[in-house]
Design an enzyme around this catalytic site. Sequence first.
Site, mmCIF file in Angstrom:
data_model
loop_
_atom_site.group_PDB
_atom_site.id
_atom_site.type_symbol
_atom_site.label_atom_id
_atom_site.label_comp_id
_atom_site.label_asym_id
_atom_site.label_seq_id
_atom_site.Cartn_x
_atom_site.Cartn_y
_atom_site.Cartn_z
ATOM 1 N N VAL A 46 -10.022 6.629 -11.820
ATOM 2 C CA VAL A 46 -8.759 6.189 -11.225
ATOM 3 C C VAL A 46 -8.685 4.662 -11.170
ATOM 4 O O VAL A 46 -7.636 4.078 -11.420
ATOM 5 C CB VAL A 46 -8.570 6.795 -9.811
ATOM 6 C CG1 VAL A 46 -7.317 6.249 -9.144
ATOM 7 C CG2 VAL A 46 -8.535 8.313 -9.880
ATOM 8 N N CYS A 47 -9.807 4.023 -10.885
ATOM 9 C CA CYS A 47 -9.838 2.576 -10.666
ATOM 10 C C CYS A 47 -9.219 1.763 -11.804
ATOM 11 O O CYS A 47 -8.411 0.869 -11.532
ATOM 12 C CB CYS A 47 -11.264 2.108 -10.392
ATOM 13 S SG CYS A 47 -12.024 2.902 -8.954
ATOM 14 N N PRO A 48 -9.557 2.041 -13.074
ATOM 15 C CA PRO A 48 -8.957 1.195 -14.114
ATOM 16 C C PRO A 48 -7.444 1.330 -14.199
ATOM 17 O O PRO A 48 -6.752 0.363 -14.551
ATOM 18 C CB PRO A 48 -9.642 1.652 -15.408
ATOM 19 C CG PRO A 48 -10.264 2.950 -15.101
ATOM 20 C CD PRO A 48 -10.520 2.983 -13.624
ATOM 21 N N LEU A 51 -6.143 -1.018 -11.370
ATOM 22 C CA LEU A 51 -6.343 -2.434 -11.661
ATOM 23 C C LEU A 51 -5.429 -2.896 -12.790
ATOM 24 O O LEU A 51 -4.897 -4.009 -12.751
ATOM 25 C CB LEU A 51 -7.814 -2.702 -11.984
ATOM 26 C CG LEU A 51 -8.804 -2.380 -10.854
ATOM 27 C CD1 LEU A 51 -10.222 -2.735 -11.288
ATOM 28 C CD2 LEU A 51 -8.453 -3.056 -9.559
#
Length: 187
Positions: A46-48, A51
């Site tokens: 999920v993080c990329p 960001l």
Amino acid sequence: MSLINKEVEDFAVQAFVNGEFKKITKADIMGKWTVFFFYPADFTFVCPTELEDLQNKMEDFNRIGCQIFSVSTDSHFVHKAWHDHSDRIKKITYPMLADPTGKLSRAFDVMIEDDGMAERGTFVVNPDGKIVAYEVNSGNVGRNADELFRKIQALQFVREHGDEVCPAKWQPGAETLKPSLDLVGLL
């Protein structure tokens, strides 16, 4: 316990930004609108997406004088490795703060002690260094840069026009509310 109006504690961390390592301190946030965007870890799923979403909105954040710092408990070396490896993360121009000791994550009360990682926490800090908005999401739910941008615009408007408040879904130029003594009981 609420973190609203809590002053950001002194800090000094390493960051990866624009191909270099740089030290970021509390002095770098003072006098500016700032977002601390905590996420669990580099090289995750999920993080990329989050960001990259922030990066795609950076021109707008810059236009309103708001700086972005992403933060995870990874080291600045891991941030560089992720940047070098991921097409999404290669786009990022804002500083990626390293918090391997978890000190910054604990100061913002998002540290997951058992995992050694941070929750998905978004904190808006005003130019006085005080938290004026925050939310913490479940690790499996991504955030939205458009909504974050809208909230910051509303916070800036209210700071400038202290006698007005912004209703739900407020956008710049839309009608605001002026609380009166007649409405105090309704707030």
